[in-house]
Design a protein around this motif. Structure first.
Motif, PDB file in Angstrom:
ATOM      1  N   LEU A 198       0.831  -1.206   0.000  1.00 55.76           N
ATOM      2  CA  LEU A 198       0.000   0.000   0.000  1.00 55.76           C
ATOM      3  C   LEU A 198       0.867   1.258   0.000  1.00 55.76           C
ATOM      4  O   LEU A 198       0.564   2.231  -0.713  1.00 55.76           O
ATOM      5  N   THR A 199       1.925   1.242   0.803  1.00 55.85           N
ATOM      6  CA  THR A 199       2.801   2.417   0.875  1.00 55.85           C
ATOM      7  C   THR A 199       3.470   2.688  -0.462  1.00 55.85           C
ATOM      8  O   THR A 199       3.492   3.838  -0.939  1.00 55.85           O
ATOM      9  N   TYR A 200       4.000   1.641  -1.078  1.00 44.88           N
ATOM     10  CA  TYR A 200       4.668   1.813  -2.366  1.00 44.88           C
ATOM     11  C   TYR A 200       3.684   2.245  -3.457  1.00 44.88           C
ATOM     12  O   TYR A 200       3.983   3.135  -4.257  1.00 44.88           O
ATOM     13  N   ALA A 201       2.506   1.622  -3.504  1.00 42.13           N
ATOM     14  CA  ALA A 201       1.534   1.950  -4.546  1.00 42.13           C
ATOM     15  C   ALA A 201       0.998   3.369  -4.362  1.00 42.13           C
ATOM     16  O   ALA A 201       0.873   4.129  -5.339  1.00 42.13           O
ATOM     17  N   THR A 202       0.676   3.747  -3.122  1.00 43.03           N
ATOM     18  CA  THR A 202       0.181   5.106  -2.862  1.00 43.03           C
ATOM     19  C   THR A 202       1.237   6.146  -3.225  1.00 43.03           C
ATOM     20  O   THR A 202       0.934   7.158  -3.869  1.00 43.03           O
ATOM     21  N   SER A 203       2.463   5.900  -2.824  1.00 42.49           N
ATOM     22  CA  SER A 203       3.543   6.839  -3.139  1.00 42.49           C
ATOM     23  C   SER A 203       3.781   6.917  -4.643  1.00 42.49           C
ATOM     24  O   SER A 203       4.063   7.990  -5.183  1.00 42.49           O
ATOM     25  N   ALA A 204       3.651   5.778  -5.341  1.00 46.23           N
ATOM     26  CA  ALA A 204       3.850   5.776  -6.789  1.00 46.23           C
ATOM     27  C   ALA A 204       2.803   6.638  -7.491  1.00 46.23           C
ATOM     28  O   ALA A 204       3.116   7.349  -8.457  1.00 46.23           O
ATOM     29  N   VAL A 205       1.551   6.605  -7.018  1.00 45.82           N
ATOM     30  CA  VAL A 205       0.507   7.443  -7.620  1.00 45.82           C
ATOM     31  C   VAL A 205       0.812   8.917  -7.399  1.00 45.82           C
ATOM     32  O   VAL A 205       0.721   9.742  -8.333  1.00 45.82           O
ATOM     33  N   PHE A 206       1.168   9.282  -6.187  1.00 47.69           N
ATOM     34  CA  PHE A 206       1.448  10.693  -5.911  1.00 47.69           C
ATOM     35  C   PHE A 206       2.672  11.179  -6.698  1.00 47.69           C
ATOM     36  O   PHE A 206       2.695  12.319  -7.168  1.00 47.69           O
ATOM     37  N   LEU A 207       3.671  10.340  -6.824  1.00 45.97           N
ATOM     38  CA  LEU A 207       4.838  10.721  -7.622  1.00 45.97           C
ATOM     39  C   LEU A 207       4.462  10.863  -9.092  1.00 45.97           C
ATOM     40  O   LEU A 207       4.950  11.772  -9.787  1.00 45.97           O
ATOM     41  N   THR A 208       3.594   9.987  -9.576  1.00 48.26           N
ATOM     42  CA  THR A 208       3.120  10.094 -10.966  1.00 48.26           C
ATOM     43  C   THR A 208       2.366  11.401 -11.178  1.00 48.26           C
ATOM     44  O   THR A 208       2.561  12.100 -12.190  1.00 48.26           O
ATOM     45  N   LEU A 209       1.504  11.746 -10.231  1.00 47.09           N
ATOM     46  CA  LEU A 209       0.764  13.012 -10.334  1.00 47.09           C
ATOM     47  C   LEU A 209       1.706  14.207 -10.273  1.00 47.09           C
ATOM     48  O   LEU A 209       1.503  15.208 -10.987  1.00 47.09           O
ATOM     49  N   ALA A 210       2.735  14.117  -9.443  1.00 51.71           N
ATOM     50  CA  ALA A 210       3.687  15.223  -9.334  1.00 51.71           C
ATOM     51  C   ALA A 210       4.450  15.418 -10.640  1.00 51.71           C
ATOM     52  O   ALA A 210       4.644  16.556 -11.096  1.00 51.71           O
ATOM     53  N   VAL A 211       4.892  14.317 -11.235  1.00 52.69           N
ATOM     54  CA  VAL A 211       5.614  14.410 -12.506  1.00 52.69           C
ATOM     55  C   VAL A 211       4.704  14.966 -13.601  1.00 52.69           C
ATOM     56  O   VAL A 211       5.110  15.819 -14.402  1.00 52.69           O
ATOM     57  N   PHE A 212       3.451  14.489 -13.627  1.00 58.48           N
ATOM     58  CA  PHE A 212       2.504  14.978 -14.639  1.00 58.48           C
ATOM     59  C   PHE A 212       2.252  16.475 -14.473  1.00 58.48           C
ATOM     60  O   PHE A 212       2.225  17.230 -15.454  1.00 58.48           O
TER      61      PHE A 212
END
Length: 502
Positions: free
Chosen positions: A113-127
């Motif tokens: 959950l921690t890795y997946a949640t962080s991956a989404v937020f990082l994806t949104l930040a890059v976008f």
């Protein structure tokens, strides 16, 4: 948790050519006892998906509200436009296999959950950075929502699991091949841990002696040749093979002949007591290997754990300083004697250290204990089994309150800062308890003892001494930072409940 009672459902007529060649069933008619498979893994996954999306949505809403409370003049409608992106979280969670109907152990689920949640937020930040849309949104809201989501999603999952885990539809049904000791241990473990989501429906074994009986309420309905029939009839896609005594050739034959209807097959080796949480499978040129790592004996994990101990102990200690002063005053007013109780314990590598606790007993406690055990056989028997007494006459009124809320352990934060103890770890054992620990003491004493630990969030003093030792061995072999976080979270719940504390 006991499964639904079984009833004689029907006879399965097998053509003459489909009779098992092993001779376990000479007639062509098989009476099959089966319980209805009520599990619905897709419904379980859908409930978790809804909970995850709702928790992330609440985290975002709370972040916006908190930011708005500081008078930043945020426009709520601007953030409402981002609501379709909540589905992105479900996509990443699905990629982490969090909706399969079967659950991971809590530390592993927390890691994913921690890795997946962080991956989404990082994806949104890059976008946002690449498209320059981030100028419309507050970075404070973004980071606050990230932190809140890391907490909200696991808590929401734990709450919904506690609510629905006993429902018949929750999880996934499993057919188990084997009806020996390993199978019995597997069935009992799955029933005692329904949060794992695997519910034994029926057992199969080629030994006629084991057929038409039950193991912990689950029936042995026939030979392994019935696996394809039962898989179709009960809509089972998950099987477990708990037959560690069979030869390699027989196991390959078994899986080839009867394992083909199942999309997933779990092999259970007779390796109880070994590391299990973070085992890695390795392909060695076609040879299957299991890599076991003693995490707490590796330098980097040791450094990570020590760093977390120092940071959390320092921050936590500063926050509870006023509470420590009030407790010290209450102890002085309650009974004569020092505020702190000092006890020599065994630490890492058998090193002796003095563990600090708030005094919860009378000053003549040890002498009183010896006298009590000599004159009361029942108390002596209880103490030999648990190394604790439910109604201990040595405990003072304030001490009983401190023990109920585990407040007597707080001074051990000083032991953590000194390096004698860790926030999470095995119990700090007394020297006189080492003979009762047996050979397991060799592994347990490789690790720093902890203020809290696995046994303290799994029944506390209601566990026997032997069970506590086994839990400490499990912790030492399966440590990870995620296991520590899970134990710390469970500690808060166990303390509030006060169950098993005396």
């Amino acid at each position: 948790m006991r499964l639904v009672p079984l009833v004689l459902k029907e006879r399965i007529i097998e053509p003459e050519g489909e009779r098992p060649k092993n001779g376990n069933f000479t007639p062509a008619v098989y009476e099959v006892l089966s319980c209805e498979n009520k599990t619905r893994p897709y419904l379980t996954g859908a409930v978790l998906l809804a909970v995850d999306v709702g928790a992330v949505g609440v985290a975002f809403a709370a972040a916006v509200a908190l930011r708005y409370s500081f008078g930043s003049g945020l426009n709520f409608s601007t953030y409402w436009e981002l609501s379709p992106l909540l589905l992105l979280f479900s996509i990443f969670y699905a990629g982490a296999k969090l909706y399969s109907g079967t659950m991971f152990p809590p530390p592993e689920e927390l890691r994913r959950l921690t890795y997946a949640t962080s991956a989404v937020f990082l994806t949104l930040a890059v976008f946002a950075l690449l498209t320059q849309t981030g100028m419309r949104y507050s970075r404070g809201v973004f980071f606050l929502a990230w932190g809140l989501a890391l907490v909200a999603v696991p808590l929401a999952r734990a709450a919904i699991r506690a609510l629905y885990v006993s429902r018949p539809w929750w999880g996934r049904g499993v057919l188990i091949l084997g009806a020996g000791y390993t199978c019995a241990h597997l069935v009992r473990t799955l029933q005692e841990n329904p949060q794992l989501g695997l519910k034994p429906i029926a057992l199969l074994d080629d030994d006629p002696v084991k057929q038409k009986r039950e193991l912990h309420g689950v029936p042995v309905v026939g030979a392994c040749a019935l696996a394809p029939k039962l898989a179709r009839r009960l809509r089972l896609s998950y099987a477990a093979v708990a037959m560690p005594g069979v030869s390699r050739a027989r196991l390959v034959e078994l899986l080839g002949q009867h394992g083909w209807p199942f999309r997933r097959t779990l092999l259970i080796p007779d390796l109880f007591g070994f590391s299990s949480l973070w085992v890695t499978s390795r392909d060695l040129g076609g040879i299957l290997g299991l890599e076991l790592r003693e995490q707490l004996l590796l330098p980097i994990p040791m450094l990570v754990k020590r760093t977390l101990d120092l940071v959390l102990a320092l921050v936590g200690g500063l926050f509870i300083l006023p509470l420590l002063g009030l407790i010290a005053l209450a102890i002085k007013l309650d009974s004569r004697g020092p505020v702190f109780y000092r006890s020599e314990r065994m630490g890492r590598d058998g090193h002796r250290f003095v563990a600090l606790k708030f005094r919860s007993m009378r000053g003549d406690g040890e002498a009183l204990l010896r006298e009590l055990l000599q004159r009361d056989p029942e108390k002596r028997k209880e103490y030999e089994q648990y190394h604790k007494l439910t109604s201990d006459p040595r405990v003072t009124p304030v001490g009983r309150l401190l023990r109920a809320w585990s407040l007597d352990e707080l001074p051990q934060l000083w032991n953590v800062l000194k390096g004698d103890m860790s926030l999470v770890g095995p119990r700090a054992y007394l020297e006189r308890e080492r003979p009762d620990m047996g050979e397991k003491s060799n592994l347990i004493l490789k690790v720093r003892p902890g203020i809290t630990g696995l046994w303290q969030v799994s029944g506390r003093n209601e566990r026997t001494f032997g069970e506590r030792v086994d839990m400490d061995v499990y912790y030492a072999r399966n440590w990870s930072v995620w296991l520590d976080f899970w134990i710390l979270a469970r500690t808060a719940t166990a303390v509030l409940q006060g169950k098993g504390a005396y």
